[in-house]
Design a protein around this motif. Structure first.
Motif, PDB file in Angstrom:
ATOM      1  N   UNK A  98      63.688  43.203  40.247  1.00 52.23           N
ATOM      2  CA  UNK A  98      63.629  44.478  40.968  1.00 52.23           C
ATOM      3  C   UNK A  98      64.901  45.303  40.781  1.00 52.23           C
ATOM      4  N   UNK A  99      65.952  44.700  40.233  1.00 53.42           N
ATOM      5  CA  UNK A  99      67.214  45.413  40.031  1.00 53.42           C
ATOM      6  C   UNK A  99      67.307  46.119  38.683  1.00 53.42           C
ATOM      7  N   UNK A 100      66.313  45.930  37.825  1.00 52.81           N
ATOM      8  CA  UNK A 100      66.344  46.560  36.506  1.00 52.81           C
ATOM      9  C   UNK A 100      66.408  48.078  36.680  1.00 52.81           C
ATOM     10  N   UNK A 101      67.365  48.694  35.973  1.00 55.53           N
ATOM     11  CA  UNK A 101      67.562  50.133  36.052  1.00 55.53           C
ATOM     12  C   UNK A 101      68.702  50.536  36.981  1.00 55.53           C
ATOM     13  N   UNK A 102      69.180  49.604  37.822  1.00 51.52           N
ATOM     14  CA  UNK A 102      70.275  49.933  38.749  1.00 51.52           C
ATOM     15  C   UNK A 102      71.619  49.949  38.020  1.00 51.52           C
ATOM     16  N   UNK A 103      72.531  50.707  38.564  1.00 52.15           N
ATOM     17  CA  UNK A 103      73.889  50.802  38.025  1.00 52.15           C
ATOM     18  C   UNK A 103      74.854  50.132  38.995  1.00 52.15           C
ATOM     19  N   UNK A 104      75.919  49.554  38.436  1.00 48.98           N
ATOM     20  CA  UNK A 104      76.938  48.939  39.277  1.00 48.98           C
ATOM     21  C   UNK A 104      78.265  48.851  38.553  1.00 48.98           C
ATOM     22  N   UNK A 105      79.311  48.485  39.301  1.00 51.89           N
ATOM     23  CA  UNK A 105      80.653  48.313  38.738  1.00 51.89           C
ATOM     24  C   UNK A 105      80.963  46.830  38.646  1.00 51.89           C
ATOM     25  N   UNK A 106      81.534  46.409  37.521  1.00 51.47           N
ATOM     26  CA  UNK A 106      81.900  45.001  37.348  1.00 51.47           C
ATOM     27  C   UNK A 106      83.028  44.640  38.309  1.00 51.47           C
ATOM     28  N   UNK A 107      82.889  43.493  38.988  1.00 49.99           N
ATOM     29  CA  UNK A 107      83.986  43.006  39.823  1.00 49.99           C
ATOM     30  C   UNK A 107      84.761  41.916  39.091  1.00 49.99           C
ATOM     31  N   UNK A 108      84.164  41.321  38.083  1.00 50.42           N
ATOM     32  CA  UNK A 108      84.833  40.396  37.155  1.00 50.42           C
ATOM     33  C   UNK A 108      84.510  40.879  35.753  1.00 50.42           C
ATOM     34  N   UNK A 134      85.653  46.880  36.598  1.00 54.66           N
ATOM     35  CA  UNK A 134      85.453  48.267  37.000  1.00 54.66           C
ATOM     36  C   UNK A 134      84.555  49.064  36.083  1.00 54.66           C
ATOM     37  N   UNK A 135      84.187  48.504  34.946  1.00 48.92           N
ATOM     38  CA  UNK A 135      83.309  49.233  34.017  1.00 48.92           C
ATOM     39  C   UNK A 135      81.926  49.415  34.640  1.00 48.92           C
ATOM     40  N   UNK A 136      81.329  50.560  34.405  1.00 47.79           N
ATOM     41  CA  UNK A 136      79.972  50.828  34.866  1.00 47.79           C
ATOM     42  C   UNK A 136      78.992  50.116  33.939  1.00 47.79           C
ATOM     43  N   UNK A 137      78.028  49.426  34.536  1.00 44.51           N
ATOM     44  CA  UNK A 137      76.998  48.739  33.753  1.00 44.51           C
ATOM     45  C   UNK A 137      75.632  49.098  34.311  1.00 44.51           C
ATOM     46  N   UNK A 138      74.644  49.021  33.438  1.00 41.08           N
ATOM     47  CA  UNK A 138      73.255  49.266  33.822  1.00 41.08           C
ATOM     48  C   UNK A 138      72.472  47.990  33.576  1.00 41.08           C
ATOM     49  N   UNK A 139      71.696  47.565  34.562  1.00 41.23           N
ATOM     50  CA  UNK A 139      70.857  46.372  34.437  1.00 41.23           C
ATOM     51  C   UNK A 139      69.650  46.732  33.581  1.00 41.23           C
ATOM     52  N   UNK A 140      69.463  45.989  32.477  1.00 37.26           N
ATOM     53  CA  UNK A 140      68.352  46.283  31.568  1.00 37.26           C
ATOM     54  C   UNK A 140      67.254  45.227  31.620  1.00 37.26           C
ATOM     55  N   UNK A 141      67.578  44.034  32.136  1.00 31.34           N
ATOM     56  CA  UNK A 141      66.571  42.973  32.225  1.00 31.34           C
ATOM     57  C   UNK A 141      67.096  41.870  33.140  1.00 31.34           C
ATOM     58  N   UNK A 142      66.217  40.941  33.478  1.00 29.63           N
ATOM     59  CA  UNK A 142      66.590  39.782  34.285  1.00 29.63           C
ATOM     60  C   UNK A 142      66.230  38.527  33.509  1.00 29.63           C
ATOM     61  N   UNK A 143      67.151  37.563  33.530  1.00 33.15           N
ATOM     62  CA  UNK A 143      66.942  36.265  32.878  1.00 33.15           C
ATOM     63  C   UNK A 143      67.142  35.200  33.937  1.00 33.15           C
ATOM     64  N   UNK A 144      66.050  34.846  34.627  1.00 32.32           N
ATOM     65  CA  UNK A 144      66.173  33.941  35.761  1.00 32.32           C
ATOM     66  C   UNK A 144      66.923  34.661  36.870  1.00 32.32           C
ATOM     67  N   UNK A 145      68.056  34.094  37.302  1.00 36.99           N
ATOM     68  CA  UNK A 145      68.855  34.769  38.327  1.00 36.99           C
ATOM     69  C   UNK A 145      70.013  35.551  37.719  1.00 36.99           C
ATOM     70  N   UNK A 146      70.145  35.534  36.390  1.00 42.43           N
ATOM     71  CA  UNK A 146      71.186  36.321  35.715  1.00 42.43           C
ATOM     72  C   UNK A 146      70.616  37.679  35.325  1.00 42.43           C
ATOM     73  N   UNK A 147      71.508  38.675  35.341  1.00 41.80           N
ATOM     74  CA  UNK A 147      71.089  40.020  34.955  1.00 41.80           C
ATOM     75  C   UNK A 147      71.654  40.345  33.579  1.00 41.80           C
ATOM     76  N   UNK A 148      70.848  40.920  32.723  1.00 38.59           N
ATOM     77  CA  UNK A 148      71.307  41.387  31.407  1.00 38.59           C
ATOM     78  C   UNK A 148      71.706  42.844  31.561  1.00 38.59           C
ATOM     79  N   UNK A 149      72.934  43.162  31.148  1.00 36.32           N
ATOM     80  CA  UNK A 149      73.451  44.517  31.353  1.00 36.32           C
ATOM     81  C   UNK A 149      73.942  45.107  30.044  1.00 36.32           C
ATOM     82  N   UNK A 150      74.098  46.431  30.076  1.00 39.81           N
ATOM     83  CA  UNK A 150      74.723  47.158  28.973  1.00 39.81           C
ATOM     84  C   UNK A 150      75.678  48.166  29.604  1.00 39.81           C
ATOM     85  N   UNK A 151      76.615  48.618  28.805  1.00 36.27           N
ATOM     86  CA  UNK A 151      77.602  49.593  29.302  1.00 36.27           C
ATOM     87  C   UNK A 151      76.857  50.841  29.770  1.00 36.27           C
ATOM     88  N   UNK A 152      77.257  51.321  30.948  1.00 37.30           N
ATOM     89  CA  UNK A 152      76.566  52.472  31.506  1.00 37.30           C
ATOM     90  C   UNK A 152      77.422  53.656  31.471  1.00 37.30           C
TER      91      UNK A 152
END
Length: 152
Positions: A98-108, A134-152
């Motif tokens: 359900x988080x696919x498409x959301x944007x967030x900031x890396x804390x690590x 602190x880099x902005x990332x966009x969630x592009x997919x979910x792999x189990x409980x891990x999120x696959x992201x790309x630079x946003x």
């Protein structure tokens, strides 16, 4: 004593058993007893019409009850499985998806493909290209409980 009660109730014993099993399904939900209860009610309906027939012995009744229970169980569960696919909340129990498409900031930072991001009130492990804190990332997919992201 129980056999005497069943004999005195006649075909209504199947109807009562069906009603008891259907009531038990309400108390013990699990989509199992409903099919057995419906089979007992069906045998009760046939018993009301054929109780005094020579071919409608208790052995035939129990065999028919067992066969109908299996048939109703397989048909009913298949029907529920097909019917349950069209949900108004298809991602209800799939939180990561359900988080696919959301944007967030890396804390690590993402280092060697793994990092962490905070989305809402939850910290998620993310997979993606190496990026700094602190880099902005966009969630592009979910792999189990891990999120696959790309630079946003």
């Amino acid at each position: 004593m129980i056999i005497g009660l069943i004999q005195s109730l006649g075909p209504w014993s199947w109807v009562i058993l069906g009603a008891a099993l259907l009531a038990a399904e309400i108390a013990l939900p699990g989509n199992f007893l409903i099919w057995v209860g419906l089979a007992a009610a069906a045998i009760g309906a046939v018993s009301l019409a054929a109780w005094n027939a020579a071919w409608w012995s208790w052995e035939i009744q129990w065999l028919a009850f067992a066969a109908l229970s299996c048939l109703f169980l397989f048909v009913g569960r298949g029907w529920l499985r097909r019917r349950g696919e069209d949900s108004d909340e298809p991602l209800l129990n799939k939180r990561a998806q359900s988080l696919v498409g959301r944007m967030g900031d890396l804390i690590d930072p993402i280092h060697n493909g793994f990092g962490r991001v905070k989305l809402g009130d939850t910290v998620w492990v993310v997979k993606g290209p190496d990026l700094p804190v602190g880099a902005k990332v966009k969630v592009v997919a979910a792999d189990g409980s891990d999120l696959l992201v790309e630079a946003g």
